[in-house]
Enzyme design. Structure first.
Site, PDB file in Angstrom:
ATOM      1  N   CYS A 119       0.814  -1.225   0.000  1.00  0.00           N
ATOM      2  CA  CYS A 119       0.000   0.000   0.000  1.00  0.00           C
ATOM      3  C   CYS A 119       0.848   1.277   0.000  1.00  0.00           C
ATOM      4  O   CYS A 119       0.320   2.370  -0.202  1.00  0.00           O
ATOM      5  CB  CYS A 119      -0.956  -0.016   1.176  1.00  0.00           C
ATOM      6  SG  CYS A 119      -1.928  -1.528   1.223  1.00  0.00           S
ATOM      7  N   HIS A 259      -3.328   7.062   2.792  1.00  0.00           N
ATOM      8  CA  HIS A 259      -3.756   5.718   2.402  1.00  0.00           C
ATOM      9  C   HIS A 259      -5.058   5.403   3.134  1.00  0.00           C
ATOM     10  O   HIS A 259      -5.195   5.661   4.333  1.00  0.00           O
ATOM     11  CB  HIS A 259      -2.658   4.724   2.788  1.00  0.00           C
ATOM     12  CG  HIS A 259      -3.053   3.296   2.634  1.00  0.00           C
ATOM     13  ND1 HIS A 259      -3.753   2.846   1.548  1.00  0.00           N
ATOM     14  CD2 HIS A 259      -2.861   2.217   3.448  1.00  0.00           C
ATOM     15  CE1 HIS A 259      -3.974   1.547   1.692  1.00  0.00           C
ATOM     16  NE2 HIS A 259      -3.449   1.147   2.835  1.00  0.00           N
ATOM     17  N   ASN A 289     -10.109  -0.495   1.252  1.00  0.00           N
ATOM     18  CA  ASN A 289      -8.662  -0.351   1.084  1.00  0.00           C
ATOM     19  C   ASN A 289      -8.276  -0.901  -0.290  1.00  0.00           C
ATOM     20  O   ASN A 289      -8.327  -2.107  -0.516  1.00  0.00           O
ATOM     21  CB  ASN A 289      -7.971  -1.149   2.208  1.00  0.00           C
ATOM     22  CG  ASN A 289      -6.464  -1.087   2.130  1.00  0.00           C
ATOM     23  OD1 ASN A 289      -5.902  -0.674   1.125  1.00  0.00           O
ATOM     24  ND2 ASN A 289      -5.808  -1.530   3.192  1.00  0.00           N
TER      25      ASN A 289
END
Ligand code: COA
Length: 337
Positions: A119, A259, A289
């Protein structure tokens, strides 16, 4: 690169793409014992977009990249490197970067490759691009962060599969022609000692002639509680320190574009910076996510929806498997999306 004179970098265009299929928290109750209330209160997620049929991170990435190239005012022929960041690619090789190069008609002799920083992938890719452009080795680099997490999740594991969605974000960066560097500061980190907190083992089995003969499962595995504890401890302080090291004050920066992994983690960073809600870009409610795609997706969609006004400055920050983390303070020019 302190004290070394480098060529400044311009963020010329950004783009994003998400699949059309929406799966809500209520939909997930058909798979296992969970509830919208449980998921939303712990994560801030209400729904996510998932690929269907043969759709993959390559298709999403190519569409996001097309948009970013169009907005940059440049053409596919101008790209002289492709870096793709993915934690859940459809295939290990060819690289997504190579697939997208072919898809978009980017010259077929320029380098194209993937990086794995989960990520934090976009921040890592941006940092690599900064080095290549800064040194004069390459001029215009396409960054594509794209993930089809849903094809690599164990849909019987309710603690991990509720969190992730699919999506892509892209950025075209090029040598700046006005002397202004859009990367005010950038930093990347990793701690491999805690690498087992989130992992995606490749399925494989030993040669039938050897003992012991094992076969591994191939699913995203995560120790959610420990990831949460690690990130909540490290990230807010890290972001605060990054701002300080850049010689800035948090209030001088317009937006936090983090994020999108967990709303409570985002709020912890927000609190540390003393930001009001309108300075923090969140879309986790609708996408979950999306791993590497999450930061450029939040950025590009934020601009498109008018939540991020241009020109402005923003802190991008992310964390993920590795464990990796990183951040950048960037200038966002008029017309990038
Ligand atoms: N629905 C209902 N109950 C669930 C559930 C679900 N989807 N998932 C887990 N549970 C249950 C567990 O079985 C456990 O039950 P028990 O107490 O009877 O054993 C209980 O809820 C608590 O589980 P736990 O895993 O400790 O929950 P948590 O409070 O840590 O929340 C996360 C789980 C995943 C939401 C949270 O840990 C998190 O967000 N971590 C960060 C993950 C992350 O950001 N990853 C991406 C990094 S890029």
């Amino acid at each position: 690169m302190n004290n070394i004179k480098t060529i400044p970098l311009k963020i010329a265009g950004v783009g994003y793409c998400v699949p059309e299929t929406v799966v809500t928290n209520d939909d997930l109750t058909k798979l296992y014992d969970t509830s919208d209330e449980w998921i939303y209160s712990r994560t801030g997620i209400k729904e996510r977009r998932l690929v269907s049929g043969n759709e993959s991170a390559v298709d999403l990435g190519a569409k996001a990249a097309e948009h970013a190239i169009a907005k940059s005012g440049l053409k596919a022929e101008d790209i002289d490197m492709v870096i793709s960041a993915s934690s859940a690619p459809p295939e290990l090789y060819p690289a997504i970067g190579c697939r997208i190069q072919a898809h978009l008609g980017i010259p077929n002799d320029v380098p194209a490759f993937d990086i794995t920083a989960a990520c934090s992938g976009l921040i890592y890719a941006l940092s690599i691009a900064k080095g290549f452009i800064g040194s004069g080795m390459y001029k215009t680099i396409l960054l594509v962060a794209t993930d089809n997490n849903s094809r690599l999740l164990n849909w019987e594991d309710r603690s991990a599969s509720i969190l992730f969605g699919d999506g892509a974000g892209a950025m075209v960066v090029t040598a700046s022609d006005d002397g202004v560097d859009d990367i005010i500061s950038i930093d990347i980190r990793a701690n491999g000692a805690i690498g087992d907190l989130i992992k995606l083992p490749l399925a494989g089995k030993n040669c039938p002639l050897v003992e012991p003969n094992t076969e591994e499962p191939q699913f995203i595995e995560m120790n959610g509680k420990e990831v949460y504890k690690f990130v909540a401890r490290v990230l807010p302080h890290y972001v605060e320190e990054m701002v300080e090291k850049a010689g800035m004050k948090a209030e001088e920066i317009d937006y936090l574009i983090p994020h999108q992994a967990n709303l409570r983690i985002i709020q912890a960073v927000q609190e540390r910076l003393g930001y009001s809600d309108d300075k923090v870009v969140t879309n986790i409610k609708y996408y979950g996510n999306t791993s590497a795609a999450s930061i450029p997706l939040a950025l590009a969609e934020g601009v498109e929806k008018g939540n991020v006004k241009l020109p402005s400055t923003a802190i991008l920050c992310g964390f993920g498997a590795g464990m990796t983390w990183g951040g950048a303070i960037v200038r966002l020019r008029e017309g990038i999306c």
